[in-house]
Design an enzyme around this catalytic site. Structure first.
Site, PDB file in Angstrom:
ATOM      1  N   ASP A 133      29.417  36.487  49.501  1.00 21.79           N
ATOM      2  CA  ASP A 133      30.282  37.288  48.628  1.00 21.79           C
ATOM      3  C   ASP A 133      30.711  38.515  49.411  1.00 21.79           C
ATOM      4  O   ASP A 133      29.962  39.018  50.248  1.00 21.79           O
ATOM      5  CB  ASP A 133      29.536  37.714  47.359  1.00 21.79           C
ATOM      6  CG  ASP A 133      29.281  36.557  46.406  1.00 21.79           C
ATOM      7  OD1 ASP A 133      30.104  35.621  46.372  1.00 21.79           O
ATOM      8  OD2 ASP A 133      28.269  36.588  45.687  1.00 21.79           O
ATOM      9  N   ASP A 152      34.910  32.157  43.718  1.00 19.99           N
ATOM     10  CA  ASP A 152      34.601  32.668  42.382  1.00 19.99           C
ATOM     11  C   ASP A 152      35.878  33.014  41.627  1.00 19.99           C
ATOM     12  O   ASP A 152      36.008  32.739  40.428  1.00 19.99           O
ATOM     13  CB  ASP A 152      33.719  33.920  42.468  1.00 19.99           C
ATOM     14  CG  ASP A 152      32.380  33.659  43.122  1.00 19.99           C
ATOM     15  OD1 ASP A 152      31.874  32.528  43.051  1.00 19.99           O
ATOM     16  OD2 ASP A 152      31.830  34.617  43.724  1.00 19.99           O
TER      17      ASP A 152
END
Length: 187
Positions: A133, A152
Site C-alpha cells: 500500500d 483497492d
C-alpha cells in the site's frame, strides 16, 4: 459450427462485454503492478512524501490485513476470499450482456487479482504475503484514512458501480428489473 455447438468458453470470449471485462481487469492489474513496483523502488525506507499540499501522502506500507488493518492475523483467509471472488467473476462473465456490469466486474476482478498477486508472491510467503500500500489520504501512516493502492481503488470503484447498477435495476443480462415488473422489457 453453430453458436450452440461451440464450447462455452468460445462463446464467452466472443461476447464483447466479456472482452471489455477482461481488458479492464488486465489494465487494472498492469497498472497495479507498475505502481507497486515504483512504490517499492522509490519509497522503501523513506519518510512519507507529501503531495498536493498534504491532501495525499505517499508512503510504503506492507499490509498483512485488509483496509483499516482489519483481519491482520487472517491473511490466509483474505487470500481464499480473493480467490473465490476471482472464480465467481470468471464463472458469471459468460452471462454478461451489460456494459456497466462488465466495467464494474472488470474493476473488481483486476483489483482482486492485483492484491491476490501480492498475497501469493510477496513476503513472508505464499498465501500470507503482505499487500503493498502506498497512498495515505490527509495524513501519513493512515492516521486519517486507510492507506491503499490502485487495486483497492479499483475494487472500491467497481463495488460502488455495482451498487449503483443494482439501485437502478440494471441486471447482468442487460435487462432492467424495473421494466420487468411493469411487464415491459428494454434492450
Amino acid at each position: 459450427m453453430s453458436a450452440q455447438d461451440r464450447p462455452v468458453t468460445t462463446r464467452a470470449a466472443a461476447n464483447p462485454r466479456v472482452r471489455l471485462l477482461a481488458g479492464i481487469a488486465v489494465l487494472v492489474l498492469a497498472l497495479d503492478i507498475v505502481t507497486k513496483t515504483v512504490a517499492v523502488a522509490q519509497l522503501e525506507g523513506r519518510e512519507p512524501v507529501r503531495i498536493l499540499g498534504g491532501l495525499i501522502y505517499l508512503q510504503l506500507l506492507r499490509n498483512p490485513g485488509a483496509a483499516f488493518s482489519l483481519a491482520t492475523g487472517y491473511t490466509w483467509v483474505l487470500t481464499i476470499v480473493a480467490i473465490a471472488v476471482v472464480v465467481v467473476i470468471i464463472r458469471v462473465a459468460r452471462k454478461l450482456r451489460s456494459t456497466g456490469w462488465a466495467v464494474a466486474l472488470g474493476l473488481v476482478l483486476g483489483g482482486a487479482i492485483g492484491n491476490l498477486t501480492d498475497r501469493i508472491f510477496r513476503a513472508p510467503g505464499p498465501l500470507q504475503g503482505h499487500v503493498v500500500d502506498m497512498v495515505s489520504p490527509f495524513a501519513p501512516d493512515g492516521r486519517a484514512f486507510a492507506v491503499f493502492n490502485l487495486a483497492d481503488s479499483a475494487i472500491t470503484c467497481g463495488g460502488l458501480l455495482l451498487v449503483l447498477l443494482a439501485l437502478l435495476g440494471r441486471e447482468m443480462d442487460g435487462s432492467n428489473a424495473r421494466t420487468k415488473k411493469d411487464g415491459t422489457e428494454n434492450e
